[in-house]
Scaffold this motif. Structure first.
Motif, PDB file in Angstrom:
ATOM      1  N   ASN A 225       0.832  -1.211   0.000  1.00 46.81           N
ATOM      2  CA  ASN A 225       0.000   0.000   0.000  1.00 46.81           C
ATOM      3  C   ASN A 225       0.865   1.260   0.000  1.00 46.81           C
ATOM      4  O   ASN A 225       0.562   2.234  -0.676  1.00 46.81           O
ATOM      5  CB  ASN A 225      -0.914   0.037   1.231  1.00 46.81           C
ATOM      6  CG  ASN A 225      -1.912  -1.105   1.250  1.00 46.81           C
ATOM      7  OD1 ASN A 225      -1.953  -1.906   0.320  1.00 46.81           O
ATOM      8  ND2 ASN A 225      -2.709  -1.183   2.306  1.00 46.81           N
ATOM      9  N   TRP A 242      -4.470   4.643  -5.701  1.00 47.92           N
ATOM     10  CA  TRP A 242      -3.423   3.650  -5.410  1.00 47.92           C
ATOM     11  C   TRP A 242      -3.859   2.207  -5.606  1.00 47.92           C
ATOM     12  O   TRP A 242      -3.044   1.353  -5.965  1.00 47.92           O
ATOM     13  CB  TRP A 242      -2.850   3.862  -4.008  1.00 47.92           C
ATOM     14  CG  TRP A 242      -3.825   3.662  -2.876  1.00 47.92           C
ATOM     15  CD1 TRP A 242      -4.680   4.585  -2.360  1.00 47.92           C
ATOM     16  CD2 TRP A 242      -4.045   2.463  -2.131  1.00 47.92           C
ATOM     17  NE1 TRP A 242      -5.426   4.047  -1.342  1.00 47.92           N
ATOM     18  CE2 TRP A 242      -5.053   2.741  -1.175  1.00 47.92           C
ATOM     19  CE3 TRP A 242      -3.482   1.178  -2.174  1.00 47.92           C
ATOM     20  CZ2 TRP A 242      -5.522   1.787  -0.271  1.00 47.92           C
ATOM     21  CZ3 TRP A 242      -3.950   0.224  -1.273  1.00 47.92           C
ATOM     22  CH2 TRP A 242      -4.950   0.528  -0.338  1.00 47.92           C
ATOM     23  N   ARG A 244      -5.562   0.988  -7.939  1.00 48.99           N
ATOM     24  CA  ARG A 244      -5.653   0.602  -9.361  1.00 48.99           C
ATOM     25  C   ARG A 244      -4.385  -0.151  -9.772  1.00 48.99           C
ATOM     26  O   ARG A 244      -4.259  -0.579 -10.895  1.00 48.99           O
ATOM     27  CB  ARG A 244      -5.835   1.854 -10.240  1.00 48.99           C
ATOM     28  CG  ARG A 244      -7.119   2.594  -9.911  1.00 48.99           C
ATOM     29  CD  ARG A 244      -7.269   3.895 -10.671  1.00 48.99           C
ATOM     30  NE  ARG A 244      -8.202   4.762  -9.953  1.00 48.99           N
ATOM     31  CZ  ARG A 244      -8.462   6.015 -10.264  1.00 48.99           C
ATOM     32  NH1 ARG A 244      -7.871   6.579 -11.295  1.00 48.99           N
ATOM     33  NH2 ARG A 244      -9.318   6.726  -9.541  1.00 48.99           N
ATOM     34  N   PHE A 245      -3.451  -0.260  -8.829  1.00 47.05           N
ATOM     35  CA  PHE A 245      -2.199  -0.976  -9.062  1.00 47.05           C
ATOM     36  C   PHE A 245      -2.209  -2.263  -8.248  1.00 47.05           C
ATOM     37  O   PHE A 245      -2.749  -2.301  -7.147  1.00 47.05           O
ATOM     38  CB  PHE A 245      -1.006  -0.137  -8.591  1.00 47.05           C
ATOM     39  CG  PHE A 245      -0.813   1.164  -9.304  1.00 47.05           C
ATOM     40  CD1 PHE A 245       0.175   1.283 -10.283  1.00 47.05           C
ATOM     41  CD2 PHE A 245      -1.570   2.282  -9.001  1.00 47.05           C
ATOM     42  CE1 PHE A 245       0.389   2.490 -10.937  1.00 47.05           C
ATOM     43  CE2 PHE A 245      -1.368   3.495  -9.662  1.00 47.05           C
ATOM     44  CZ  PHE A 245      -0.382   3.601 -10.629  1.00 47.05           C
ATOM     45  N   SER A 246      -1.567  -3.270  -8.791  1.00 47.96           N
ATOM     46  CA  SER A 246      -1.327  -4.508  -8.061  1.00 47.96           C
ATOM     47  C   SER A 246       0.192  -4.592  -7.924  1.00 47.96           C
ATOM     48  O   SER A 246       0.915  -4.005  -8.734  1.00 47.96           O
ATOM     49  CB  SER A 246      -1.902  -5.647  -8.893  1.00 47.96           C
ATOM     50  OG  SER A 246      -1.353  -6.872  -8.521  1.00 47.96           O
ATOM     51  N   TYR A 268       7.708  -0.411 -12.619  1.00 45.59           N
ATOM     52  CA  TYR A 268       6.779  -0.599 -11.522  1.00 45.59           C
ATOM     53  C   TYR A 268       6.499  -2.091 -11.349  1.00 45.59           C
ATOM     54  O   TYR A 268       6.162  -2.773 -12.317  1.00 45.59           O
ATOM     55  CB  TYR A 268       5.456   0.145 -11.773  1.00 45.59           C
ATOM     56  CG  TYR A 268       4.426  -0.218 -10.748  1.00 45.59           C
ATOM     57  CD1 TYR A 268       4.458   0.351  -9.485  1.00 45.59           C
ATOM     58  CD2 TYR A 268       3.480  -1.199 -10.997  1.00 45.59           C
ATOM     59  CE1 TYR A 268       3.581  -0.036  -8.502  1.00 45.59           C
ATOM     60  CE2 TYR A 268       2.590  -1.596 -10.026  1.00 45.59           C
ATOM     61  CZ  TYR A 268       2.647  -1.004  -8.778  1.00 45.59           C
ATOM     62  OH  TYR A 268       1.776  -1.414  -7.792  1.00 45.59           O
ATOM     63  N   SER A 269       6.640  -2.578 -10.135  1.00 44.69           N
ATOM     64  CA  SER A 269       6.387  -3.988  -9.824  1.00 44.69           C
ATOM     65  C   SER A 269       7.173  -4.905 -10.760  1.00 44.69           C
ATOM     66  O   SER A 269       6.661  -5.905 -11.254  1.00 44.69           O
ATOM     67  CB  SER A 269       4.882  -4.283  -9.917  1.00 44.69           C
ATOM     68  OG  SER A 269       4.585  -5.557  -9.380  1.00 44.69           O
ATOM     69  N   ASP A 270       8.424  -4.535 -11.016  1.00 40.79           N
ATOM     70  CA  ASP A 270       9.300  -5.306 -11.897  1.00 40.79           C
ATOM     71  C   ASP A 270       9.748  -6.560 -11.157  1.00 40.79           C
ATOM     72  O   ASP A 270      10.403  -6.481 -10.117  1.00 40.79           O
ATOM     73  CB  ASP A 270      10.511  -4.441 -12.275  1.00 40.79           C
ATOM     74  CG  ASP A 270      11.416  -5.110 -13.312  1.00 40.79           C
ATOM     75  OD1 ASP A 270      11.468  -6.354 -13.359  1.00 40.79           O
ATOM     76  OD2 ASP A 270      12.071  -4.378 -14.072  1.00 40.79           O
TER      77      ASP A 270
ATOM     78  N   VAL B 263      -9.923  -1.655 -13.720  1.00 38.55           N
ATOM     79  CA  VAL B 263      -8.680  -1.937 -14.443  1.00 38.55           C
ATOM     80  C   VAL B 263      -7.534  -1.950 -13.439  1.00 38.55           C
ATOM     81  O   VAL B 263      -7.494  -1.120 -12.522  1.00 38.55           O
ATOM     82  CB  VAL B 263      -8.407  -0.865 -15.524  1.00 38.55           C
ATOM     83  CG1 VAL B 263      -7.111  -1.165 -16.260  1.00 38.55           C
ATOM     84  CG2 VAL B 263      -9.559  -0.779 -16.511  1.00 38.55           C
ATOM     85  N   LEU B 265      -3.201  -2.225 -13.057  1.00 41.03           N
ATOM     86  CA  LEU B 265      -1.858  -2.301 -13.630  1.00 41.03           C
ATOM     87  C   LEU B 265      -1.042  -3.266 -12.775  1.00 41.03           C
ATOM     88  O   LEU B 265      -0.856  -3.039 -11.579  1.00 41.03           O
ATOM     89  CB  LEU B 265      -1.188  -0.922 -13.645  1.00 41.03           C
ATOM     90  CG  LEU B 265       0.235  -0.886 -14.220  1.00 41.03           C
ATOM     91  CD1 LEU B 265       0.237  -1.164 -15.714  1.00 41.03           C
ATOM     92  CD2 LEU B 265       0.902   0.456 -13.951  1.00 41.03           C
ATOM     93  N   TYR B 268       4.764  -2.574 -14.851  1.00 40.68           N
ATOM     94  CA  TYR B 268       5.021  -1.550 -15.860  1.00 40.68           C
ATOM     95  C   TYR B 268       6.514  -1.538 -16.200  1.00 40.68           C
ATOM     96  O   TYR B 268       7.348  -1.474 -15.294  1.00 40.68           O
ATOM     97  CB  TYR B 268       4.594  -0.157 -15.355  1.00 40.68           C
ATOM     98  CG  TYR B 268       5.047   0.907 -16.309  1.00 40.68           C
ATOM     99  CD1 TYR B 268       4.343   1.147 -17.484  1.00 40.68           C
ATOM    100  CD2 TYR B 268       6.229   1.606 -16.098  1.00 40.68           C
ATOM    101  CE1 TYR B 268       4.808   2.063 -18.410  1.00 40.68           C
ATOM    102  CE2 TYR B 268       6.703   2.525 -17.020  1.00 40.68           C
ATOM    103  CZ  TYR B 268       5.974   2.746 -18.171  1.00 40.68           C
ATOM    104  OH  TYR B 268       6.440   3.629 -19.093  1.00 40.68           O
ATOM    105  N   ASP B 270       8.474  -3.815 -17.072  1.00 41.41           N
ATOM    106  CA  ASP B 270       9.137  -4.930 -16.393  1.00 41.41           C
ATOM    107  C   ASP B 270      10.195  -5.505 -17.329  1.00 41.41           C
ATOM    108  O   ASP B 270       9.874  -6.002 -18.417  1.00 41.41           O
ATOM    109  CB  ASP B 270       8.092  -6.002 -16.052  1.00 41.41           C
ATOM    110  CG  ASP B 270       8.667  -7.136 -15.202  1.00 41.41           C
ATOM    111  OD1 ASP B 270       9.865  -7.423 -15.334  1.00 41.41           O
ATOM    112  OD2 ASP B 270       7.912  -7.729 -14.425  1.00 41.41           O
TER     113      ASP B 270
END
Lengths: 282, 282
Positions: A225, A242, A244-246, A268-270, B263, B265, B268, B270
């Protein structure tokens, strides 16, 4: 129509003024000078303008324009302005902790699972491979974040400073839009967590100080979070977006803050450094 | 204060009305019903509400409420509504092409570099490893995107449908905020590219049709600006924010569109599946 032009129109209508446009226009539209006013097109008005002084470190906001009620002379003012200028890039690499024991009743029981430790190991190896001149490892004081940071640290030079910060603990930053879930008591959710997580954002997200002479790479090991809220805030998106992202356990989220006050999200979230069987979000 | 409440206040002031609040309130605040109104807190008003009918496929927007001027009976209406409901998730994996010959004068000369082909190879292998039941490979008709898609295709089952689409070609979707660069003639930039890239967005980003019975995984091989614009539009962020993102060659950007119109994400840019020496953005 921007908010200010709408407000302006409203005020003018209310006051019965129709010919005072120029005067009011000055008052309301007097904004930061645009370096590239006619970018790509000559008559485009953005939805919401980027706030270059979002971190309150724009040099013009740090220099007092007057002394004893008299304006400071231009040379002195410009000299002081120059001294406040940021010179280098601050890179912030946010790492989500590894998978942990969700059934733990206290923080001490909520430690990493075997997979969580494996994720942290892989993330440490990826950071080593990327080989940036890491400045600090800053970690949330929750068990799962500290454990993740320790495992990551095993792969990195021992000279990197490690800092603990309880501001970075997990919480509910702001009610999400679109909303989810059921009603929860406000007192134990966003009411306390919100300003704390915002405080963490203001502490770690800002352009480099004028004293900083080399690009820096801070690693912040914290929570889903918190990272998602930071991304929204740093990019000047509505903070309530916030959810809307996983976000994947052990993933890297990399933001760069430039001397001008611009911010870029690089990844992001790589989690491409992990095999598919290690990709978890909960 | 939201835009509509501001406008409402403005109108009331203009008209000299102070007691008409209830009436106007109905007109301006009559919005989509909230399924979880009191989420996390009881009195929170979001900055900007999520538009659940962003793709114009909300069932209520697809069923005609009347027939020959008479309202359709409730049972029939609900039955028709049910038939329009989306049931499964559409996953869209956006791939940026590999590094290419920037000095090429025509599109045909702007082909992948050796590193670009290597990036595409690694990305194909990652997609194979992730092993999703890929539905289609949709590719921009520019040489670098087609070449990237071909190399990726070598790693994937031959049964996957390949589609070419010139709507996905690179371009300038909208002047970025904050602005960058120098003035450029509008005619050859956003004026033509903008609506074309928006058309691509509306074509590929929407919830599943009622006929779709299984989650789908579309791979779209296209371009940096196009992907960044898609991300902003899909998450309902200001579209002109696209240049706040940076994007790596051959990287994966994964979005999921749910039956409800939400939706997410997931990742991003990655590129963790590539060694550091293969990470390029230009």
């Amino acid at each position: 129509m921007t908010a200010s032009s709408r407000l302006q129109k409203c005020l003018m209508t209310s006051l019965g003024i129709t010919g005072g446009a120029i005067l009011l226009n000055y008052g309301f539209n007097h904004r930061r000078e645009r370096k590239a006013f006619a970018s790509w097109t000559s008559n485009y008005t953005p939805d919401i303008r980027w706030d270059f002084n979002w971190d309150r470190r724009d040099p013009a906001s740090l220099v007092k324009p007057s002394k004893n009620g008299k304006p400071v002379d231009d040379n002195l003012y410009n000299e002081q302005l120059e001294k406040q200028k940021s010179k280098v890039v601050r890179n912030i690499i946010l790492i989500r902790h590894g998978q942990y024991n969700l059934s733990g009743r206290s923080d001490k029981e909520r430690i990493l699972t075997e997979l969580g430790r494996y994720q942290a190991k892989l993330t440490g190896m990826r950071l080593l491979e990327l080989n940036f001149p890491y400045t600090r490892i800053i970690r949330s004081t929750m068990s799962r974040a500290k454990e993740t940071a320790e495992i990551i640290g095993e792969s990195l030079p021992k000279s990197i400073i490690v800092v603990d910060d309880s501001l970075l603990e997990e919480g509910s930053p702001i009610p999400p839009e679109p909303p989810v879930g059921h009603w929860k008591p406000e007192a134990t959710y966003t009411f306390q967590d919100g300003p704390r997580i915002e405080a963490a954002f203001r502490k770690y997200f800002h352009r480099a100080t004028p004293e900083q002479n080399e690009d820096s790479y801070d690693i912040i090991v914290c929570h889903g979070n918190v990272i998602r809220y930071f991304v929204c805030r740093a990019l000047q998106f509505p903070a309530d977006a916030w959810l809307r992202f996983s976000i994947i356990h052990g993933s890297l989220t990399w933001l760069s803050v430039y001397p001008s006050g611009r911010v870029t999200l690089r990844t992001y979230s790589d989690a491409g450094h992990m095999p598919p069987e290690a990709l978890t979000t909960s």
